[in-house]
Design a protein around this motif. Sequence first.
Motif, PDB file in Angstrom:
ATOM      1  N   UNK A   1       0.805  -1.205   0.000  1.00 31.93           N
ATOM      2  CA  UNK A   1       0.000   0.000   0.000  1.00 31.93           C
ATOM      3  C   UNK A   1       0.842   1.261   0.000  1.00 31.93           C
ATOM      4  N   UNK A   2       1.943   1.255  -0.739  1.00 31.80           N
ATOM      5  CA  UNK A   2       2.814   2.426  -0.796  1.00 31.80           C
ATOM      6  C   UNK A   2       2.079   3.604  -1.422  1.00 31.80           C
ATOM      7  N   UNK A   3       2.504   4.807  -1.037  1.00 33.34           N
ATOM      8  CA  UNK A   3       1.845   6.035  -1.478  1.00 33.34           C
ATOM      9  C   UNK A   3       2.821   6.918  -2.249  1.00 33.34           C
ATOM     10  N   UNK A   4       2.305   7.833  -3.060  1.00 33.43           N
ATOM     11  CA  UNK A   4       3.186   8.780  -3.749  1.00 33.43           C
ATOM     12  C   UNK A   4       3.995   9.605  -2.749  1.00 33.43           C
ATOM     13  N   UNK A   5       5.074  10.187  -3.228  1.00 30.73           N
ATOM     14  CA  UNK A   5       5.975  10.925  -2.345  1.00 30.73           C
ATOM     15  C   UNK A   5       5.261  12.026  -1.581  1.00 30.73           C
ATOM     16  N   UNK A   6       4.331  12.699  -2.225  1.00 29.49           N
ATOM     17  CA  UNK A   6       3.653  13.826  -1.578  1.00 29.49           C
ATOM     18  C   UNK A   6       2.659  13.384  -0.520  1.00 29.49           C
ATOM     19  N   UNK A   7       2.224  12.119  -0.570  1.00 25.45           N
ATOM     20  CA  UNK A   7       1.200  11.645   0.355  1.00 25.45           C
ATOM     21  C   UNK A   7       1.751  10.743   1.455  1.00 25.45           C
ATOM     22  N   UNK A   8       2.844  10.085   1.190  1.00 27.79           N
ATOM     23  CA  UNK A   8       3.368   9.122   2.154  1.00 27.79           C
ATOM     24  C   UNK A   8       3.931   9.786   3.407  1.00 27.79           C
ATOM     25  N   UNK A   9       4.132   8.965   4.445  1.00 23.98           N
ATOM     26  CA  UNK A   9       4.637   9.442   5.737  1.00 23.98           C
ATOM     27  C   UNK A   9       5.810   8.567   6.160  1.00 23.98           C
ATOM     28  N   UNK A  10       6.831   9.189   6.709  1.00 20.12           N
ATOM     29  CA  UNK A  10       8.017   8.492   7.208  1.00 20.12           C
ATOM     30  C   UNK A  10       8.047   8.564   8.725  1.00 20.12           C
ATOM     31  N   UNK A  11       8.502   7.494   9.359  1.00 22.92           N
ATOM     32  CA  UNK A  11       8.607   7.494  10.820  1.00 22.92           C
ATOM     33  C   UNK A  11       9.499   8.629  11.304  1.00 22.92           C
ATOM     34  N   UNK A  12       9.086   9.259  12.385  1.00 25.14           N
ATOM     35  CA  UNK A  12       9.828  10.376  12.956  1.00 25.14           C
ATOM     36  C   UNK A  12      10.974   9.859  13.826  1.00 25.14           C
ATOM     37  N   UNK A  13      11.915  10.731  14.188  1.00 20.82           N
ATOM     38  CA  UNK A  13      12.978  10.308  15.114  1.00 20.82           C
ATOM     39  C   UNK A  13      12.429   9.776  16.432  1.00 20.82           C
ATOM     40  N   UNK A  14      11.351  10.376  16.937  1.00 18.15           N
ATOM     41  CA  UNK A  14      10.763   9.888  18.196  1.00 18.15           C
ATOM     42  C   UNK A  14      10.193   8.485  18.032  1.00 18.15           C
TER      43      UNK A  14
END
Length: 397
Positions: free
Chosen positions: A71-84
């Motif tokens: 279920x990968x998303x386009x670059x503008x829509x996807x989210x990456x895990x934060x440092x926290x």
Amino acid sequence: MIKEGQFTFIAGRDPVRPFLGKYASKRADIFEVIERRFQAAGLAGMRYRPLRLELEITTKCNDSCPSCGMGALPLAQGITMTPEQRARLVDEFDSIGLPSAAVTGGEPFIAVHALMPLIKALRGRGIDISKLTTNGVWGAERRCQRTFAQLEKAGLFDNRLFVPLIMLSVGEQTMPLEWVARILNHAVTHYSNRELNVAVSSLADPSSRDHRIYDLIDVYEKAYGEFPHDRVHSTMRVYLDNDRLPDQQKADRPGHTSVKRWMDRCFDCFAPTVGTYILPSGLIKQDGRVYACASFDVPESLGFGNIFTDGLRTIVERANDDTYLRLIADGGGLKGLHGAVPDEFTEATACGGFCASCGLLSDKFRKVNAMAAPVPLPVIPEQQLMSRLRRATAVGS
């Protein structure tokens, strides 16, 4: 290419031979070492104790494969895990003595700013990175060597238990095969199979059953000479549902095989295993949802909580208390559900693979046992999730 399925080592059976298999162990006593880790973490006696968790570090992807299982998303829509979030993951993994983690996406190397610190943090706690899955976006001439240097600096090659694996997907991806070939060539010419394994995942065209792996081999040999068949592991058959049992239809991909047949031939994915696979496994989505299986399209009933809100130990305990999982674990695979799911259902219902069978069986098991239908794990909004993480960090300090 090295056929998948060779060199499978299961705890309590034949001795482990180091440096063999796609997920090769670095030591013969790996199961004893892992057992000591689990005992020290207080997980002795539990039936489900993941040897590896597959981590979706980002949902961002530079590609758009029609059959994407994550279920990968386009670059503008996807989210990456934060440092926290990454820091919390490392703490949670350490708390249960997790031996190894795999990183997937999306495309992990799109989030290289998060990937490299995560690898370094995991290795700092003695947790191996057993696999990195990628479409080869970093295979451009100016980026390939630099990325390998980053992986070295982050500690990928300092694994203690498993030889790390780079899994290159060339199915519906649009990355230039020249880039994939460059990564393969650098891997096999700069590292031995005691330092790094590489594999190619090739999704067949449903109509022609052709694999792009053959195109990749042509591209490689034009640029570098003979393809390194003795170093590259194949995962082609993972996508050929009907080829995994004898006497299957060759031209008709949708499954016409009964659930019962899949059950009878299912292997024990709860038996500690290295070599061909690393089992038992689990999956963690980018937003923290945890599933006690790392296959594509995991049934929602195998989701047991959110690592950022519930904690990994609680989730593992829930999984061990689940009746459906316990029957599979005690029965040595899906065959353990015979008698718990009506024969008329398993004999009359057809599907295309082991994992599809598991989803059907899970739903039917809950229905015949008058259990509540599985409720999809809630997707917690990013702001709410981060607020909870900050509160938990403040309490811990």
